[in-house]
Design a protein around this motif. Sequence first.
Motif, short mmCIF file in Angstrom:
data_model
loop_
_atom_site.label_atom_id
_atom_site.label_comp_id
_atom_site.label_asym_id
_atom_site.label_seq_id
_atom_site.Cartn_x
_atom_site.Cartn_y
_atom_site.Cartn_z
N ASP A 133 0.90 -1.13 0.02
CA ASP A 133 0.09 0.14 -0.02
C ASP A 133 0.92 1.25 0.06
O ASP A 133 1.42 1.54 1.31
CB ASP A 133 -1.06 -0.18 1.32
N MET A 134 0.95 1.82 -1.12
CA MET A 134 1.89 2.91 -1.22
C MET A 134 1.51 4.34 -0.58
O MET A 134 2.31 5.34 -0.21
CB MET A 134 2.04 3.40 -2.89
N TYR A 135 0.23 4.39 0.17
CA TYR A 135 -0.29 5.37 1.12
C TYR A 135 0.05 5.13 2.50
O TYR A 135 -0.37 5.64 3.39
CB TYR A 135 -1.59 5.75 0.61
N THR A 136 0.70 3.83 2.84
CA THR A 136 1.11 3.66 4.28
C THR A 136 2.50 3.82 4.61
O THR A 136 3.31 3.66 3.49
CB THR A 136 0.51 2.01 4.65
N MET A 137 3.07 3.85 5.55
CA MET A 137 4.32 4.03 6.17
C MET A 137 5.19 2.49 6.14
O MET A 137 5.16 1.96 7.20
CB MET A 137 4.45 4.89 7.20
N THR A 138 5.62 2.18 4.93
CA THR A 138 6.32 0.89 4.92
C THR A 138 7.54 1.12 4.12
O THR A 138 7.80 2.20 3.69
CB THR A 138 5.40 -0.18 4.08
N ALA A 139 8.16 -0.13 4.09
CA ALA A 139 9.56 0.09 3.60
C ALA A 139 10.05 -1.43 2.98
O ALA A 139 9.75 -2.31 3.55
CB ALA A 139 10.74 0.75 4.34
N ALA A 140 11.02 -1.36 2.20
CA ALA A 140 11.80 -2.53 1.82
C ALA A 140 13.31 -2.56 2.17
O ALA A 140 13.84 -1.63 2.07
CB ALA A 140 11.56 -2.94 0.38
N HIS A 141 13.76 -3.57 2.86
CA HIS A 141 15.38 -3.83 3.00
C HIS A 141 15.67 -5.35 2.68
O HIS A 141 14.96 -6.29 2.70
CB HIS A 141 15.22 -3.53 4.66
N ARG A 142 16.96 -5.12 2.32
CA ARG A 142 17.50 -6.51 1.98
C ARG A 142 17.59 -7.49 3.05
O ARG A 142 17.58 -8.78 2.73
CB ARG A 142 18.80 -6.26 1.16
N SER A 143 18.00 -7.23 4.30
CA SER A 143 18.30 -8.12 5.20
C SER A 143 17.60 -8.08 6.34
O SER A 143 17.88 -9.11 7.42
CB SER A 143 19.83 -8.23 5.28
N LEU A 144 17.06 -7.06 6.84
CA LEU A 144 16.20 -6.93 8.03
C LEU A 144 15.12 -8.07 8.35
O LEU A 144 14.61 -8.45 7.36
CB LEU A 144 15.69 -5.70 8.44
N PRO A 145 14.97 -8.54 9.34
CA PRO A 145 13.89 -9.47 9.37
C PRO A 145 12.67 -8.68 9.11
O PRO A 145 12.42 -7.55 9.53
CB PRO A 145 13.96 -9.89 10.98
N LEU A 146 11.62 -9.51 8.77
CA LEU A 146 10.07 -8.89 8.37
C LEU A 146 9.48 -9.48 9.50
O LEU A 146 9.25 -10.93 9.70
CB LEU A 146 9.91 -9.37 6.88
N PRO A 147 8.59 -8.71 10.14
CA PRO A 147 8.63 -7.37 9.95
C PRO A 147 9.56 -6.52 10.71
O PRO A 147 10.00 -7.30 11.96
CB PRO A 147 7.22 -6.88 10.38
N THR A 148 10.12 -5.52 10.68
CA THR A 148 10.91 -4.86 11.46
C THR A 148 10.62 -3.29 11.62
O THR A 148 9.95 -3.03 10.34
CB THR A 148 12.25 -4.93 11.28
N TRP A 149 10.59 -2.59 12.75
CA TRP A 149 10.29 -1.26 12.33
C TRP A 149 11.44 -0.29 12.86
O TRP A 149 12.17 -0.68 13.48
CB TRP A 149 9.20 -0.92 13.50
N VAL A 150 11.59 0.82 11.65
CA VAL A 150 12.94 1.43 11.60
C VAL A 150 12.39 2.88 11.49
O VAL A 150 11.36 3.48 10.94
CB VAL A 150 13.89 1.06 10.81
#
Length: 272
Positions: free
Chosen positions: A101-118
């Motif tokens: 959902d492009m209108y929510t506060m999310t992100a993609a990362h190569r190696s962090l466990p899913l989910p992680t909050w940063v």
Amino acid sequence: MIRRIEAIGGVLLVLFLAGCSGMGPAPGDGPGRVIDNPQAIPDAIPRNAPPSRYGNPDTYEVFGETYRVMRTADGHRERGIASWYGSKFHGRRTSSGEPYDMYTMTAAHRSLPLPTWVEVRHLGNDRRIVVKVNDRGPFADNRIIDLSYAAAAKLGMLGTGTAPVEIRTVTPEGPEESVVEAANTTAPGESAPSDDPGYWLQVAAFGERQNAEQLMRELAAAGVRHPARIESGDDGLHRVRLGPLDNAEAVDDASQALKTANFDPGHVIIPD
């Protein structure tokens, strides 16, 4: 068998995301509706959530590169260049299984466990946001995190497409100071005028200075014309770095010059 198919589906989506991590969105991708007041978008709230069933294999491979998923995100902090992805992937399945959902506060990362909050801090305008990492990417060189369209708008990087950032993990028990919102004195989606933090591209590090000096000679002989220097640290390592580089485009240009000359493309350093 169903689980195996769904797991493969998550990895296939990673391949789609690999194309959306250059100077902002890739060709065919782009922004959605205009967000009039991005600062009003609430940050993601860190929660105690179970690991994604399909988003955390020990390792996975994209475009011939193998990536290892971290066992824990505790204390993780890094600096680098952020990019964003938008409408092309809106509604598609992320690597964690959630729809993007492009209108929510999310992100993609190569190696962090899913989910992680940063927490993501823009090193140019000092804005800070908190996002939920629920996807894999970006897979372009010199990028460390791909933000959603909304997150990029709130951080003030839509106009530039990329931004120098520092990211660090936050938890429900984390300090309140980890969620700090800078004053918004600019137009929505734009970065405030500021001094660029400057970039360096580290090519290699050696325990012996003579090896670093040899690499410097090899870079010059191969026609790599970007300014290079050796930085010797208190840890005894001698680092060969190209720079300073003014922006993400200059970083990409230097990285491509290294690859063309058959050197490692290096990795981005943003000094404290």
